[in-house]
Design an enzyme around this catalytic site. Structure first.
Site, PDB file in Angstrom:
ATOM      1  N   ARG A  58     -12.195  -4.919  -7.762  1.00 39.34           N
ATOM      2  CA  ARG A  58     -12.074  -5.446  -6.405  1.00 39.34           C
ATOM      3  C   ARG A  58     -13.445  -5.490  -5.748  1.00 39.34           C
ATOM      4  O   ARG A  58     -14.138  -4.481  -5.673  1.00 39.34           O
ATOM      5  CB  ARG A  58     -11.134  -4.531  -5.620  1.00 39.34           C
ATOM      6  CG  ARG A  58     -10.777  -5.040  -4.243  1.00 39.34           C
ATOM      7  CD  ARG A  58      -9.746  -4.137  -3.605  1.00 39.34           C
ATOM      8  NE  ARG A  58     -10.321  -2.853  -3.239  1.00 39.34           N
ATOM      9  CZ  ARG A  58      -9.802  -2.037  -2.305  1.00 39.34           C
ATOM     10  NH1 ARG A  58      -8.675  -2.380  -1.703  1.00 39.34           N
ATOM     11  NH2 ARG A  58     -10.369  -0.897  -2.022  1.00 39.34           N
ATOM     12  N   ASP A 114       0.845  -4.255   9.000  1.00 43.68           N
ATOM     13  CA  ASP A 114      -0.281  -3.378   8.689  1.00 43.68           C
ATOM     14  C   ASP A 114      -1.513  -4.265   8.519  1.00 43.68           C
ATOM     15  O   ASP A 114      -1.582  -5.082   7.601  1.00 43.68           O
ATOM     16  CB  ASP A 114       0.015  -2.576   7.411  1.00 43.68           C
ATOM     17  CG  ASP A 114      -1.077  -1.541   7.120  1.00 43.68           C
ATOM     18  OD1 ASP A 114      -2.218  -1.733   7.563  1.00 43.68           O
ATOM     19  OD2 ASP A 114      -0.773  -0.564   6.405  1.00 43.68           O
ATOM     20  N   PHE A 152       0.863  -1.186   0.000  1.00 47.48           N
ATOM     21  CA  PHE A 152       0.000   0.000   0.000  1.00 47.48           C
ATOM     22  C   PHE A 152       0.902   1.240   0.000  1.00 47.48           C
ATOM     23  O   PHE A 152       1.847   1.313   0.781  1.00 47.48           O
ATOM     24  CB  PHE A 152      -0.917  -0.018   1.224  1.00 47.48           C
ATOM     25  CG  PHE A 152      -2.013   1.003   1.149  1.00 47.48           C
ATOM     26  CD1 PHE A 152      -3.166   0.749   0.428  1.00 47.48           C
ATOM     27  CD2 PHE A 152      -1.876   2.230   1.771  1.00 47.48           C
ATOM     28  CE1 PHE A 152      -4.180   1.698   0.349  1.00 47.48           C
ATOM     29  CE2 PHE A 152      -2.886   3.188   1.697  1.00 47.48           C
ATOM     30  CZ  PHE A 152      -4.043   2.918   0.975  1.00 47.48           C
ATOM     31  N   TYR A 189     -11.745   2.569   9.580  1.00 48.58           N
ATOM     32  CA  TYR A 189     -12.927   2.867   8.758  1.00 48.58           C
ATOM     33  C   TYR A 189     -13.263   1.781   7.747  1.00 48.58           C
ATOM     34  O   TYR A 189     -14.192   1.922   6.980  1.00 48.58           O
ATOM     35  CB  TYR A 189     -12.781   4.225   8.050  1.00 48.58           C
ATOM     36  CG  TYR A 189     -11.502   4.419   7.254  1.00 48.58           C
ATOM     37  CD1 TYR A 189     -11.357   3.867   5.988  1.00 48.58           C
ATOM     38  CD2 TYR A 189     -10.447   5.158   7.770  1.00 48.58           C
ATOM     39  CE1 TYR A 189     -10.191   4.055   5.258  1.00 48.58           C
ATOM     40  CE2 TYR A 189      -9.283   5.350   7.052  1.00 48.58           C
ATOM     41  CZ  TYR A 189      -9.150   4.790   5.786  1.00 48.58           C
ATOM     42  OH  TYR A 189      -7.997   4.971   5.081  1.00 48.58           O
ATOM     43  N   LYS A 190     -12.504   0.673   7.754  1.00 49.28           N
ATOM     44  CA  LYS A 190     -12.815  -0.416   6.814  1.00 49.28           C
ATOM     45  C   LYS A 190     -13.725  -1.426   7.518  1.00 49.28           C
ATOM     46  O   LYS A 190     -14.884  -1.113   7.797  1.00 49.28           O
ATOM     47  CB  LYS A 190     -11.507  -1.015   6.303  1.00 49.28           C
ATOM     48  CG  LYS A 190     -10.769  -0.014   5.398  1.00 49.28           C
ATOM     49  CD  LYS A 190      -9.376  -0.420   5.016  1.00 49.28           C
ATOM     50  CE  LYS A 190      -8.777   0.666   4.106  1.00 49.28           C
ATOM     51  NZ  LYS A 190      -7.318   0.649   4.074  1.00 49.28           N
TER      52      LYS A 190
END
Ligand SMILES: *Cc1c(COP(=O)(O)O)cnc(C)c1O
Length: 405
Positions: A364, A194, A128, A219-220
């Site tokens: 995705r 992570d 990421f 927030y995921k």
């Protein structure tokens, strides 16, 4: 397939938790891996915090209010403690604060402080972006990148820190946390995981894997709301030994002594920098409580069942799956490579099936187990089949890129 889906929903022990979320009519939401849905309890919680704690309590709410509520000062630890069991950590090893990016900066610094004399941070190309950018922003660090199948050979005694994302955001591939942590420890390196695409979706056992440090996203899959605070983990054995570069007053041993000299607080509290965003923290707490109530075992089992069912539904389509076929080796998502992945994702969104696109050619689809039904999966697969068969994705309007994809 619809009949099968209905049977699977009827047998799903956590199906009723869907009612705990506010989901718009006519939408099949396959992007909970990017922004989790809104728990109904979070709306109520925020109203209470705004009206009673902010409006009425004012500054008094930093301490516990008579009759309960408030105690804002303890929120980072309190929310961290609620996240801890979801990731195999002890309550006092996790703290909720800042963004993943900012916590990466702090923990990269912490790793270097635990490993003086070494300056290499090893990661993978295609990690990421913020993980790599945060490595590159450390003036004293030398970044080394290795492909995932050569990661262990790339470890040597110059490596201070191995920084990896447990579940890859694009492909959904999962690293073997225990194996890589052990390999890093064998050369004396610290490991930072992570967990942004892991926490609340896949089994994570930080202490079982002997992990040193970790960060993750609020927030995921934790449904903490847009821009929710992130979390940071430091194993108990490192408490007292590490320092971190963002030495703000909230990480001081006695912030309200207002002394001129920085003196770090005990344990993960020294990872704090400034004043916590109370409203955002309240929304995160509410999201985390809901995930904890549903339970990780049930969530993991359903996540795997949903994505396997989707695979079954699209088995006859000409799609190039880039995620691992074994659900135990991937995150709660399926990623497909397609030359026109962006237009495909846009055509699906126009039909109410919200997934996303990741540059350059990945469609995705995320399967948040807390609120998706098997009928949603069957419907989404039917839409995808139709979009491909009709060539509908070729319409002009589907090829114009928005700022956020
Ligand atoms: C979503 C995500 C982040 C987010 O970082 P922020 O600083 O909170 O924006 C970081 N790392 C990974 C792997 C992610 O998936």
């Amino acid at each position: 397939m619809m009949q099968r889906a209905r049977e699977l929903d009827a047998a799903d022990a956590i199906a009723h938790f869907r009612d705990c979320f506010d989901l718009p009519e006519g939408v099949i939401y396959l992007d909970g891996n990017s922004l989790g849905a809104l728990p109904k309890a979070s709306r109520e919680r925020l109203h209470r915090v705004i009206d009673a704690e902010w409006g009425e309590g004012l500054i008094r709410s930093w301490n516990e209010l008579p009759g309960g509520g408030g105690d804002w000062i303890a929120m980072p630890q309190r929310v961290g403690a609620k996240i801890a069991p979801l990731i195999g950590a002890q309550a006092h090893e996790v703290i909720a604060c800042d963004s993943v990016s900012v916590n990466l900066a702090k923990l990269i610094g912490a790793a270097l402080s635990l490993n003086p004399g070494r300056n290499v941070v090893l990661s993978e190309p295609g990690n990421f972006p913020t993980d790599l950018y945060m490595i590159q922003g450390q003036p004293q660090v030398e970044q080394r990148l290795a492909e995932r199948d050569t990661m262990i050979e790339a470890l040597d005694d110059s490596v201070a820190l191995l920084l990896l994302t447990h579940v890859h955001y694009k492909t959904g591939e999962m690293f073997d946390m225990e194996r890589l942590t052990k390999a890093a420890h064998d050369v004396g390196a610290i490991v930072l995981w992570d967990l942004s695409h892991s926490g609340g979706a896949v089994p994570v056992d930080l202490n079982g894997a002997d992990a040193d440090l970790a960060v993750g996203c609020g927030y995921k899959y934790l449904n903490g709301g847009p821009g929710a605070p992130a979390y940071a983990f430091a194993a108990e054995r490192h408490h007292g030994d590490f320092t971190q570069p963002l030495t703000g007053w909230f990480g001081h041993a006695q912030p309200f002594a207002f002394s001129d000299e920085y003196e770090p607080a005990e344990g993960v509290k020294r990872l704090l920098a400034g004043t916590p965003p109370v409203l955002a923290m309240a929304a995160l707490e509410s999201g985390v409580e809901l995930i904890a109530e549903i339970g990780m075992d049930a969530l993991v089992a359903k996540s795997r069942a949903l994505s396997e069912f989707f695979r079954e539904c699209v088995a006859d389509l000409d799609l190039d799956l880039v995620s691992p076929r074994n659900p135990a080796q991937r995150g709660s998502q399926l990623s497909f490579r397609h030359e026109n992945a962006y237009a495909l994702s846009q055509a699906l969104i126009a039909r109410g099936v919200i997934g996303d696109f990741r540059d350059p050619d990945i469609l995705r689809l995320g399967f948040a187990p807390a609120y998706l039904r098997f009928v949603d999966i069957a419907e989404a697969a039917r839409h995808l089949a139709q979009v491909l068969e009709t060539g509908e994705w070729q319409r002009d309007e589907f090829s114009t890129r928005a700022a956020v994809t």
